[in-house]
Design a protein around this motif. Structure first.
Motif, PDB file in Angstrom:
ATOM      1  N   GLU A 119     -23.464  81.110 134.162  1.00  0.00           N
ATOM      2  CA  GLU A 119     -22.134  80.559 134.432  1.00  0.00           C
ATOM      3  C   GLU A 119     -21.067  81.651 134.370  1.00  0.00           C
ATOM      4  O   GLU A 119     -20.232  81.765 135.264  1.00  0.00           O
ATOM      5  CB  GLU A 119     -21.828  79.467 133.412  1.00  0.00           C
ATOM      6  CG  GLU A 119     -20.454  78.865 133.535  1.00  0.00           C
ATOM      7  CD  GLU A 119     -20.223  77.809 132.485  1.00  0.00           C
ATOM      8  OE1 GLU A 119     -19.650  78.152 131.420  1.00  0.00           O
ATOM      9  OE2 GLU A 119     -20.630  76.652 132.714  1.00  0.00           O
ATOM     10  N   GLN A 120     -21.082  82.461 133.316  1.00  0.00           N
ATOM     11  CA  GLN A 120     -20.087  83.523 133.172  1.00  0.00           C
ATOM     12  C   GLN A 120     -20.195  84.550 134.296  1.00  0.00           C
ATOM     13  O   GLN A 120     -19.180  85.029 134.798  1.00  0.00           O
ATOM     14  CB  GLN A 120     -20.230  84.207 131.805  1.00  0.00           C
ATOM     15  CG  GLN A 120     -19.803  83.325 130.653  1.00  0.00           C
ATOM     16  CD  GLN A 120     -18.350  82.903 130.759  1.00  0.00           C
ATOM     17  OE1 GLN A 120     -17.456  83.723 130.873  1.00  0.00           O
ATOM     18  NE2 GLN A 120     -18.100  81.602 130.736  1.00  0.00           N
ATOM     19  N   GLU A 121     -21.405  84.876 134.698  1.00  0.00           N
ATOM     20  CA  GLU A 121     -21.596  85.813 135.809  1.00  0.00           C
ATOM     21  C   GLU A 121     -21.051  85.229 137.108  1.00  0.00           C
ATOM     22  O   GLU A 121     -20.425  85.932 137.905  1.00  0.00           O
ATOM     23  CB  GLU A 121     -23.069  86.197 135.958  1.00  0.00           C
ATOM     24  CG  GLU A 121     -23.575  87.083 134.842  1.00  0.00           C
ATOM     25  CD  GLU A 121     -22.758  88.361 134.682  1.00  0.00           C
ATOM     26  OE1 GLU A 121     -22.502  89.047 135.705  1.00  0.00           O
ATOM     27  OE2 GLU A 121     -22.379  88.675 133.541  1.00  0.00           O
ATOM     28  N   ARG A 122     -21.275  83.927 137.334  1.00  0.00           N
ATOM     29  CA  ARG A 122     -20.743  83.267 138.531  1.00  0.00           C
ATOM     30  C   ARG A 122     -19.220  83.312 138.530  1.00  0.00           C
ATOM     31  O   ARG A 122     -18.602  83.623 139.541  1.00  0.00           O
ATOM     32  CB  ARG A 122     -21.227  81.815 138.621  1.00  0.00           C
ATOM     33  CG  ARG A 122     -22.722  81.633 138.806  1.00  0.00           C
ATOM     34  CD  ARG A 122     -23.232  82.077 140.135  1.00  0.00           C
ATOM     35  NE  ARG A 122     -22.640  81.286 141.197  1.00  0.00           N
ATOM     36  CZ  ARG A 122     -22.649  81.639 142.483  1.00  0.00           C
ATOM     37  NH1 ARG A 122     -23.203  82.755 142.864  1.00  0.00           N
ATOM     38  NH2 ARG A 122     -22.091  80.875 143.394  1.00  0.00           N
ATOM     39  N   VAL A 123     -18.616  82.986 137.405  1.00  0.00           N
ATOM     40  CA  VAL A 123     -17.151  82.987 137.313  1.00  0.00           C
ATOM     41  C   VAL A 123     -16.612  84.391 137.592  1.00  0.00           C
ATOM     42  O   VAL A 123     -15.678  84.558 138.378  1.00  0.00           O
ATOM     43  CB  VAL A 123     -16.677  82.479 135.929  1.00  0.00           C
ATOM     44  CG1 VAL A 123     -15.183  82.694 135.765  1.00  0.00           C
ATOM     45  CG2 VAL A 123     -17.031  81.008 135.751  1.00  0.00           C
ATOM     46  N   LYS A 124     -17.213  85.407 136.975  1.00  0.00           N
ATOM     47  CA  LYS A 124     -16.746  86.785 137.194  1.00  0.00           C
ATOM     48  C   LYS A 124     -16.876  87.180 138.658  1.00  0.00           C
ATOM     49  O   LYS A 124     -15.960  87.784 139.222  1.00  0.00           O
ATOM     50  CB  LYS A 124     -17.533  87.764 136.315  1.00  0.00           C
ATOM     51  CG  LYS A 124     -17.141  87.688 134.844  1.00  0.00           C
ATOM     52  CD  LYS A 124     -17.699  88.832 134.033  1.00  0.00           C
ATOM     53  CE  LYS A 124     -19.171  88.680 133.796  1.00  0.00           C
ATOM     54  NZ  LYS A 124     -19.729  89.679 132.851  1.00  0.00           N
ATOM     55  N   THR A 125     -18.003  86.838 139.272  1.00  0.00           N
ATOM     56  CA  THR A 125     -18.216  87.180 140.685  1.00  0.00           C
ATOM     57  C   THR A 125     -17.199  86.487 141.583  1.00  0.00           C
ATOM     58  O   THR A 125     -16.571  87.107 142.429  1.00  0.00           O
ATOM     59  CB  THR A 125     -19.636  86.797 141.125  1.00  0.00           C
ATOM     60  OG1 THR A 125     -20.575  87.533 140.333  1.00  0.00           O
ATOM     61  CG2 THR A 125     -19.866  87.057 142.602  1.00  0.00           C
ATOM     62  N   ILE A 126     -17.040  85.206 141.383  1.00  0.00           N
ATOM     63  CA  ILE A 126     -16.156  84.421 142.254  1.00  0.00           C
ATOM     64  C   ILE A 126     -14.698  84.792 142.064  1.00  0.00           C
ATOM     65  O   ILE A 126     -13.951  84.918 143.029  1.00  0.00           O
ATOM     66  CB  ILE A 126     -16.392  82.914 142.013  1.00  0.00           C
ATOM     67  CG1 ILE A 126     -17.795  82.554 142.524  1.00  0.00           C
ATOM     68  CG2 ILE A 126     -15.331  82.070 142.698  1.00  0.00           C
ATOM     69  CD1 ILE A 126     -18.335  81.266 141.972  1.00  0.00           C
ATOM     70  N   LEU A 127     -14.302  85.020 140.812  1.00  0.00           N
ATOM     71  CA  LEU A 127     -12.914  85.376 140.552  1.00  0.00           C
ATOM     72  C   LEU A 127     -12.648  86.868 140.717  1.00  0.00           C
ATOM     73  O   LEU A 127     -11.504  87.304 140.661  1.00  0.00           O
ATOM     74  CB  LEU A 127     -12.516  84.924 139.134  1.00  0.00           C
ATOM     75  CG  LEU A 127     -12.556  83.422 138.883  1.00  0.00           C
ATOM     76  CD1 LEU A 127     -12.162  83.115 137.446  1.00  0.00           C
ATOM     77  CD2 LEU A 127     -11.671  82.674 139.868  1.00  0.00           C
TER      78      LEU A 127
END
Length: 132
Positions: A119-127
């Motif tokens: 989840e944290q990796e997805r958020v960092k990538t997307i943002l």
């Protein structure tokens, strides 16, 4: 905080639907978690789900990624008087999810990653951030 979304369409035959959407999108599916279900990531964080099942009138559900689905459900129950919001899990699916309707009958929902590192990796990538 919202950071991802999915939207789903229903088809009466998943093989035909899979082929049709693969042609439409001009790409192979990104995720096939179980029979009767196919997903494509259209742009980072935006997923199209094709599911075999009863056809529904209109669209949806549109589900938004959240970091705490239980807290969001409680917020909606309190602030928008949502009365039906069950959270679901399946062993082969990496998220838990819930669906509800707005006052006009549109199907909406949230999903939350079970693996918080993912989840944290997805958020960092997307943002586009190094930290969240």
């Amino acid at each position: 905080m919202f950071f991802e979304m999915t939207t789903q369409v229903r088809v009466s035959n998943i093989e035909e639907g899979h082929k049709w959407y693969e042609t439409l999108l001009n790409k192979k599916a990104d995720f096939l978690p179980h029979d009767g279900f196919v997903e494509w990531e259209l742009i980072p964080g935006c997923w199209l789900q094709v599911a075999e099942g009863n056809l529904t009138e209109g669209n949806g559900p549109l589900r938004l990624g959240v970091t705490n689905i239980e807290a969001e459900r409680e917020r909606l129950i309190k602030e928008l008087t949502i009365d039906s919001f069950e959270i679901h899990l399946r062993p082969e699916v990496p998220v838990k999810w819930g669906t509800f309707t707005d006052p006009w009958g549109n199907r909406l929902g949230f999903f939350e990653y079970l693996d918080k590192t993912e989840e944290q990796e997805r958020v960092k990538t997307i943002l586009g951030k190094d930290e969240v």
